[in-house]
Structures are given as C-alpha cells and as structure tokens.
Motif scaffolding. Structure first.
Motif, PDB file in Angstrom:
ATOM      1  N   TYR A   1       0.831  -1.202   0.000  1.00  0.00           N
ATOM      2  CA  TYR A   1       0.000   0.000   0.000  1.00  0.00           C
ATOM      3  C   TYR A   1       0.863   1.249   0.000  1.00  0.00           C
ATOM      4  N   GLU A   2       0.452   2.233  -0.793  1.00  0.00           N
ATOM      5  CA  GLU A   2       1.028   3.568  -0.734  1.00  0.00           C
ATOM      6  C   GLU A   2      -0.022   4.482  -0.109  1.00  0.00           C
ATOM      7  N   ILE A   3       0.353   5.168   0.964  1.00  0.00           N
ATOM      8  CA  ILE A   3      -0.591   5.945   1.763  1.00  0.00           C
ATOM      9  C   ILE A   3      -0.165   7.404   1.771  1.00  0.00           C
ATOM     10  N   ASP A   4      -1.089   8.289   1.444  1.00  0.00           N
ATOM     11  CA  ASP A   4      -0.849   9.728   1.545  1.00  0.00           C
ATOM     12  C   ASP A   4      -1.245  10.162   2.951  1.00  0.00           C
ATOM     13  N   TYR A   5      -0.285  10.166   3.863  1.00  0.00           N
ATOM     14  CA  TYR A   5      -0.610  10.428   5.268  1.00  0.00           C
ATOM     15  C   TYR A   5      -0.999  11.879   5.507  1.00  0.00           C
ATOM     16  N   ALA A   6      -0.649  12.796   4.601  1.00  0.00           N
ATOM     17  CA  ALA A   6      -1.030  14.203   4.765  1.00  0.00           C
ATOM     18  C   ALA A   6      -2.435  14.486   4.238  1.00  0.00           C
ATOM     19  N   ASP A   7      -3.031  13.511   3.571  1.00  0.00           N
ATOM     20  CA  ASP A   7      -4.369  13.664   3.004  1.00  0.00           C
ATOM     21  C   ASP A   7      -5.301  12.642   3.646  1.00  0.00           C
ATOM     22  N   ALA A   8      -5.466  12.760   4.964  1.00  0.00           N
ATOM     23  CA  ALA A   8      -6.403  11.925   5.721  1.00  0.00           C
ATOM     24  C   ALA A   8      -6.123  10.432   5.559  1.00  0.00           C
ATOM     25  N   ALA A   9      -4.842  10.070   5.429  1.00  0.00           N
ATOM     26  CA  ALA A   9      -4.423   8.665   5.297  1.00  0.00           C
ATOM     27  C   ALA A   9      -5.079   7.988   4.103  1.00  0.00           C
ATOM     28  N   ARG A  10      -5.186   8.729   3.005  1.00  0.00           N
ATOM     29  CA  ARG A  10      -5.778   8.200   1.780  1.00  0.00           C
ATOM     30  C   ARG A  10      -4.881   7.132   1.168  1.00  0.00           C
ATOM     31  N   ILE A  11      -5.484   6.040   0.694  1.00  0.00           N
ATOM     32  CA  ILE A  11      -4.744   5.012  -0.028  1.00  0.00           C
ATOM     33  C   ILE A  11      -4.534   5.522  -1.452  1.00  0.00           C
ATOM     34  N   ALA A  12      -3.295   5.884  -1.766  1.00  0.00           N
ATOM     35  CA  ALA A  12      -2.994   6.448  -3.079  1.00  0.00           C
ATOM     36  C   ALA A  12      -2.873   5.371  -4.147  1.00  0.00           C
ATOM     37  N   ARG A  13      -2.187   4.267  -3.818  1.00  0.00           N
ATOM     38  CA  ARG A  13      -2.065   3.147  -4.760  1.00  0.00           C
ATOM     39  C   ARG A  13      -2.018   1.842  -3.977  1.00  0.00           C
ATOM     40  N   THR A  14      -2.511   0.805  -4.601  1.00  0.00           N
ATOM     41  CA  THR A  14      -2.421  -0.547  -4.055  1.00  0.00           C
ATOM     42  C   THR A  14      -1.785  -1.447  -5.100  1.00  0.00           C
ATOM     43  N   PHE A  15      -0.721  -2.123  -4.709  1.00  0.00           N
ATOM     44  CA  PHE A  15      -0.044  -3.066  -5.596  1.00  0.00           C
ATOM     45  C   PHE A  15      -0.358  -4.475  -5.106  1.00  0.00           C
ATOM     46  N   VAL A  16      -0.931  -5.288  -5.969  1.00  0.00           N
ATOM     47  CA  VAL A  16      -1.275  -6.664  -5.641  1.00  0.00           C
ATOM     48  C   VAL A  16      -0.128  -7.562  -6.101  1.00  0.00           C
ATOM     49  N   THR A  17       0.337  -8.438  -5.224  1.00  0.00           N
ATOM     50  CA  THR A  17       1.454  -9.314  -5.558  1.00  0.00           C
ATOM     51  C   THR A  17       0.982 -10.761  -5.633  1.00  0.00           C
ATOM     52  N   THR A  18       1.705 -11.571  -6.390  1.00  0.00           N
ATOM     53  CA  THR A  18       1.352 -12.986  -6.508  1.00  0.00           C
ATOM     54  C   THR A  18       2.147 -13.845  -5.540  1.00  0.00           C
ATOM     55  N   THR A  19       3.020 -13.233  -4.756  1.00  0.00           N
ATOM     56  CA  THR A  19       3.747 -13.925  -3.707  1.00  0.00           C
ATOM     57  C   THR A  19       3.780 -13.016  -2.486  1.00  0.00           C
ATOM     58  N   GLU A  20       4.168 -13.542  -1.332  1.00  0.00           N
ATOM     59  CA  GLU A  20       4.147 -12.750  -0.109  1.00  0.00           C
ATOM     60  C   GLU A  20       5.332 -11.789  -0.059  1.00  0.00           C
ATOM     61  N   PRO A  21       5.089 -10.488   0.069  1.00  0.00           N
ATOM     62  CA  PRO A  21       6.196  -9.547   0.298  1.00  0.00           C
ATOM     63  C   PRO A  21       6.603  -9.589   1.770  1.00  0.00           C
ATOM     64  N   ALA A  22       7.352 -10.618   2.122  1.00  0.00           N
ATOM     65  CA  ALA A  22       7.666 -10.855   3.537  1.00  0.00           C
ATOM     66  C   ALA A  22       8.528  -9.744   4.127  1.00  0.00           C
ATOM     67  N   PHE A  23       9.509  -9.264   3.338  1.00  0.00           N
ATOM     68  CA  PHE A  23      10.393  -8.204   3.784  1.00  0.00           C
ATOM     69  C   PHE A  23      10.494  -7.159   2.674  1.00  0.00           C
ATOM     70  N   VAL A  24      10.266  -5.888   3.033  1.00  0.00           N
ATOM     71  CA  VAL A  24      10.186  -4.828   2.042  1.00  0.00           C
ATOM     72  C   VAL A  24      11.009  -3.639   2.485  1.00  0.00           C
ATOM     73  N   ALA A  25      11.730  -3.030   1.537  1.00  0.00           N
ATOM     74  CA  ALA A  25      12.486  -1.808   1.798  1.00  0.00           C
ATOM     75  C   ALA A  25      12.119  -0.776   0.743  1.00  0.00           C
ATOM     76  N   GLU A  26      11.990   0.480   1.163  1.00  0.00           N
ATOM     77  CA  GLU A  26      11.921   1.572   0.198  1.00  0.00           C
ATOM     78  C   GLU A  26      13.360   1.919  -0.175  1.00  0.00           C
ATOM     79  N   THR A  27      13.684   1.801  -1.441  1.00  0.00           N
ATOM     80  CA  THR A  27      15.054   2.021  -1.903  1.00  0.00           C
ATOM     81  C   THR A  27      15.105   3.216  -2.858  1.00  0.00           C
ATOM     82  N   GLY A  28      16.328   3.733  -3.032  1.00  0.00           N
ATOM     83  CA  GLY A  28      16.524   4.922  -3.859  1.00  0.00           C
ATOM     84  C   GLY A  28      16.495   6.208  -3.084  1.00  0.00           C
ATOM     85  N   ARG A  29      16.289   6.132  -1.757  1.00  0.00           N
ATOM     86  CA  ARG A  29      16.178   7.335  -0.940  1.00  0.00           C
ATOM     87  C   ARG A  29      17.474   7.587  -0.206  1.00  0.00           C
TER      88      ARG A  29
END
Length: 407
Positions: free
Chosen positions: A379-407
C-alpha cells in the motif's frame, strides 16, 4: 531460479506524481571523518535528475524483486536463501538467513551533500553473504558509498564492520571481525569509527570505540542491554536500558553523549527506533505503555500515550510533528505531536498480524508504504491527506520483507 509471471498488478490511482516524492530533506549529512569526492558516484552508475524510488521485496523463499515507483515496472533481481529478518539503509538489503547475512544491492540510491543531492541508478545485484551464527543485528549509516556497515552476531559473538564503499563496487570486504563473548549486541558505524558492544551471559553491558581497522580508541561507556540503533543528521543513536547514547565525530575524535530517560518514568525502554530517514527525531514503542520520542538535536525524550495497542511507530518529524503508527488491529494511524489520532486507514493488514507476519511501515517525505504479506499487497498511503490510499499493488507472492530504496 523460479520464473515470475506478473508479480505485481496495480490497482487504484495516484493523484500526485511520484516524481514529487523526493526525500531530499531527509538524508543525513556525510559523517565527519568520511569523504566522497564523487558525491556518491560509482563506475557504471547513471546520475539522474530525481530519486529513483522503489520497493525492493523478498518473499519467504528468497525471491528478490524490485517495484519501480516512478514507472510501476517490476524486475526480478534474483534469489537468496530463505530470509528470517531484513535491515536496509535505503540501497542495500541485509537479509538474515540460517548461514548469516546475504546482501542485495537494489541499484538505486541518493547521495546527500547537505545543500544539494545526487541521484543514481545502476544494475541491481546479489552481492553475496557474510558468515555468522545466531541472530544478527545490523547497523547502517544513510550513505551507501562510504563509511561502514556493522553486523553483530549474537550466537558466535562476532562483531563485523563491512566496508560500504566496497559494497558499492560489488565487493564484500570486512574491515574488522572482532571475537566477543556471545550476546545480543550491536556494531554501530560512526564516521570512520565504530562502536562495539561488550557483554556476558548473553547481555550487553558497555560500548567500546574502535577505528575502522579494529583498534580500540579508548572510548568506553556503560550501556546495559543495548537495543536499537539509528542514524540521524545529528549522530548515531544506541538504545540502552536507562536511555540512549548519541555518537558523533568531531574532527578526528569520536564523541559519546548520554541522554537518560526522564527520572520519573517507569515506562519500558525503547527496543528499536524508526523515523523518516535522517530526521533528528526518532520514535520507538515504550512497551505497551506509550511512545518514546527522542529528539537528538535537543537531547530530550518525550513519552506520549498510545491511542490503542500498537505494533510499530515511526516519526515523520515534519513541521507538524506527525507520527505514523501501525495498530494491532491492522490500521495505520496518523498521530499529532501529542499522540492524538488525526487520521486512520481501515484495518489493511489484520490477516498478516493474525498470522504472525509483521508488516513493514515506512515513511518518506510525502508518502508511507505498508507491506501486507498475508494479503499479498503493498500500500502507498498519503498520510497528509487523511491517510488516503494512493495506490495498491497486488502481488502474486508474499512480500515478507520490504524496503523503500533509492532514498
């Protein structure tokens, strides 16, 4: 290698371009005692005009994938051994396996030069492994082409400092490996130094300063039961039973300051810290009794009430002092500086929490990202806009461990 067919599918819409999702005010300045004349550049990397933000994920079997948040493409990076835990610095993923630590290079990173920033893209890669026994605690800086990365193995007691510049060139080089009494400890890089915990009977009691080549500096401070570390613009934080140590380098010298918990508190100490990368204020749970905020610039603690039982908390540390929290019922809460709830989502990850699969909650300058392993979503959440769900990515396997990279 297993093949993948459409690991991610995109649902929903995004109201604000992800190109605006820069983390350009969040990364810490280059630590004292380190330098990089290339401003984070390495041979073969392309410098680009904006941060190459992505979500790099590892599934329970070890399949590593990268979702580009700018163009929504998905790429396989490869496959590692089955992971049990993961730590990231925003470029590399350090995955714990039965044999030690396996390292993944996402191939995207940001270099903070204080008054300006450089953004890079290179080929992602599986870099190899670091051998060690037992649970590993990993400490990073927020610079991915210089300095060190610390690994503390609780089973063997080995304290390892990796050369991060070598990692940026695809090489795993140990600057030192120190044998210690086995315990749950830390190896924390600070500029051209590292702080290494010492202990006995499985419990840490002190931290000792070392140079990058493994020589003791003479710096030593008590730190009972060290737990949790994070790097801010001010310095490196180490959690202790009675407060925190704040480490920084001034000139060629390593300095440690103690920031004790308030004398009147009976709340449990924080066991981990999280924030929007590099910001001075960090957050951690005070057990079930509240939320600890540590302002490293002011050297002060604040204890906030928990609005509901929480699993995780992170400090956005923006002008309004926002916090993000994951509740035990699966909701993401946006809190103000007093701990009051000002926005919330639906219970997005209730199934994951019920199954014992702890989701990852990440905050950057404009968005939050939440993994939902059992639900097979990101889930991508716009926390400054009332916690709106901006995008949802559906996966075909479990995203057990996730990192935001490039930052």
């Amino acid at each position: 290698m297993r093949s993948r067919i459409a690991l991610f599918a995109l649902t929903g819409t995004l109201a604000v371009s992800l190109a605006a999702c820069s983390t350009t005010s969040t990364a810490p300045a280059a630590p004292s005692g380190s330098a990089d004349d290339g401003h984070g550049a390495i041979t073969g990397a392309e410098e680009v005009a904006e941060p190459q933000l992505g979500l790099t994920a590892i599934d329970p079997q070890g399949l590593v994938t990268h979702l580009d948040l700018l163009n929504e493409s998905v790429a396989d990076i490869g496959e590692i051994s089955a992971p049990t835990a993961m730590t990231t610095d925003g470029r590399y993923l350090f995955a714990q396996t039965d044999e030690g630590i396996e390292i993944v290079d996402s191939g995207v990173w940001t270099w903070d030069h204080v008054d300006h920033f450089h953004y890079y893209r290179a080929a992602p890669a599986l870099l190899g492994s670091v051998a060690g026994e037992g649970d590993a605690m990993i400490a990073t800086t927020n610079l991915s082409t210089t300095g060190g990365t610390g690994i503390s193995f609780a089973g063997s007691g080995d304290a390892v400092l990796l050369d991060t510049q070598a990692l940026s060139k695809g090489e795993i080089t140990e600057l030192f490996r120190i044998e210690r009494e086995p315990h749950a400890g830390l190896v924390v890089p600070v500029g051209s130094f590292a702080l290494v915990s010492e202990g006995s009977d499985g419990i840490g009691s002190t931290v000792v300063g070392y140079t990058a080549d493994g020589k003791a500096t003479g710096t030593e401070e008590p730190c009972a039961a060290p737990a949790g570390t994070i790097t801010t613009r001010v310095g490196a934080v180490i959690g202790c039973a009675d407060g925190a140590l704040l480490a920084h380098v001034d000139g060629d010298e390593l300095h440690l300051e103690r920031i004790p918990y308030p004398a009147s508190t009976t709340a449990p100490p924080a066991q981990s810290f999280d924030n929007r990368e590099g910001r001075p204020t960090v957050a951690g749970l005070a057990g079930s009794e509240g939320i600890w905020l540590l302002n490293t610039r002011e050297r002060s603690w604040t204890l906030l009430p928990s609005p509901t039982p929480l699993v995780h908390v992170t400090a956005v540390d923006d002008e309004d002092g926002h916090l993000l929290a994951l509740a035990q019922d699966g909701r993401v809460l946006v809190l103000d500086e007093t701990g009051a709830v000002i926005a919330e989502t639906a219970p997005l990850v209730a199934d994951s929490l019920a199954a014992g699969n702890t989701p990852t909650l990440i905050a950057d300058q404009h968005r939050a990202y939440l993994s939902a392993p059992a639900e097979r979503r990101l889930y991508e959440i716009d926390y400054a806009d009332a916690a709106r769900i901006a995008r949802t990515f559906v996966t075909t396997t479990e995203p057990a461990f996730v990192a935001e990279t490039g930052r």
